[in-house]
Design a protein around this motif. Structure first.
Motif, short mmCIF file in Angstrom:
data_model
loop_
_atom_site.label_atom_id
_atom_site.label_comp_id
_atom_site.label_asym_id
_atom_site.label_seq_id
_atom_site.Cartn_x
_atom_site.Cartn_y
_atom_site.Cartn_z
N GLU A 246 0.82 -1.21 0.00
CA GLU A 246 0.00 0.00 0.00
C GLU A 246 0.86 1.27 0.00
O GLU A 246 0.33 2.37 -0.01
N TYR A 252 -1.43 4.96 -4.22
CA TYR A 252 -1.52 5.17 -2.78
C TYR A 252 -0.68 6.36 -2.33
O TYR A 252 -1.08 7.16 -1.50
N SER A 258 -6.31 4.47 1.85
CA SER A 258 -6.15 3.03 2.07
C SER A 258 -7.18 2.20 1.31
O SER A 258 -7.22 0.99 1.42
N ASN A 331 -0.26 -6.43 -7.83
CA ASN A 331 -0.31 -5.13 -7.16
C ASN A 331 0.30 -4.03 -8.01
O ASN A 331 0.36 -2.87 -7.59
N TYR A 334 -1.11 -0.45 -8.63
CA TYR A 334 -1.03 0.63 -7.65
C TYR A 334 0.18 1.53 -7.87
O TYR A 334 0.32 2.56 -7.22
#
Length: 358
Positions: A246, A252, A258, A331, A334
């Motif tokens: 994150e 982010y 979050s 991921n 992100y």
């Protein structure tokens, strides 16, 4: 000391604040960015890299350089569509291993197919002779991955006999050669040097060491490729589990939130072409689970507007990325600050049904 490292990270997010909003530019008539893999051979065998996996050889098969015929075909296809924002000569291997890497840059420059051309490299093969050629080629950006400034750790991560200082010396030499050779006021290539976050004092030592010989240095959060079959590549370099996905740069980091991003924006903006011509959505999709065509047998335009890619985009818009082996645990989305989660149904329809001009 930590504060200085944070300021270096801020450069990344500051650049992205200048980006256009996706809702204003989508759909696009051609990829904004294109990654072309010159080779999937590598002289490193990094423990956090999918190339080091036994599965890589089983799934991908032989390792080889992209043929120049195929590369020139790609460039012609791009030119028929327009001009890319960015062309990155990089894939699963080390680009500087390709014997014609400089020629690749020159060809792209000659045909004016991109606003900027980048090579991403480990810099171990960046000899003095090659540095001069790259400066003369017109290369815009050189992105360098440094795996550690400590020799023992560097060798452990990369599984090579190279010393860590060879990377430093090669970049320093390029920096000096660029100043001597480049005839323009704007010195190119722009040199960006990054290192994976070590969660310790090495971060600041790295920043202090490389700042004098690079245009930008940065500490980047480790990223677990596409999470194929749940393989934990981050764990190889972070056994204590300090990495928090994150905190990835981009989504982010810029929003300081979050909530979970639902739609990957990559399929709507860019493509990745492997050394055999396979066209995948994403640079981290080493196992080709997002393959949408092969440019050897069809055109870039046909792939960009084709049903296979449309269906892939639809899967993401409908939040069904779990149906794809490469996407479900990934991921990487992100890392990108763009977001299209809150578009209206009408906007999604417009994007999915956009047709090329006849």
């Amino acid at each position: 000391m930590v504060q200085n490292a944070s300021k270096r990270k801020m450069k990344f997010t500051q650049k992205n604040k200048e980006r256009s909003k996706l809702i204003d530019i989508l759909p696009v008539r051609m990829p904004l960015g294109l990654c072309v893999e010159p080779t999937n051979k590598c002289n490193f065998k990094c423990i956090q890299c999918a190339v080091s996996l036994d599965e890589f050889k089983k799934i991908i098969g032989h390792r080889f350089h992209m043929s120049m015929d195929l590369y020139e075909k790609i460039i012609r296809d791009v030119k028929t569509m327009g001009k890319l924002n960015h062309l990155n000569l990089y894939g699963d291997g080390e680009p500087l291993l390709h014997p014609n890497i400089v020629e690749m840059v020159k060809i792209a420059k000659k045909h004016d197919v991109a606003k900027a051309i980048t090579i991403t490299t480990n810099a171990s093969l960046l000899t003095d002779k090659l540095s001069i050629k790259l400066v003369d080629s017109g290369l815009d950006y050189l992105r360098v991955s440094v795996y550690s400034i400590y020799d023992e750790k560097f060798k452990k991560i990369t599984n090579t006999k190279y010393h860590s200082d060879i990377i430093y010396e090669n970049i320093k030499n390029l920096y000096q050669r660029r100043s001597q050779t480049s005839s323009s006021c704007k010195k190119t290539p722009f040199i960006y040097v990054k290192m994976i976050d070590t969660y310790g004092s090495e971060n600041e030592e790295f920043l202090l060491k490389y700042t004098p010989i690079a245009d930008e240095v940065n500490i980047e959060t480790p990223m677990n490729w596409n999470g194929f079959k749940g393989i934990d590549l981050i764990g190889n370099i972070d056994p204590q589990g300090k990495t928090n996905q994150e905190t990835l740069q981009g989504y982010y980091g810029e929003r300081n939130i979050s909530s979970i991003k639902k739609i990957c924006t990559t399929p709507f903006l860019s493509l990745n072409i492997k050394n055999n011509g396979d066209v995948c959505i994403c640079i981290v999709d080493w196992n080709k689970g997002t393959k949408v065509g092969n440019i050897s047998t069809t055109s870039l335009s046909e792939i960009w507007f084709g049903e296979t890619l449309r269906d892939f985009r639809k899967m993401h818009i409908e939040q069904r990325k779990h149906e794809n082996e490469s996407c479900k645990n990934c991921n990487f989305m992100y890392c990108n600050p763009d977001n299209m989660d809150d578009f209206s149904p009408e906007k999604y329809y417009e994007i999915l049904n956009y047709k090329r001009n006849k």
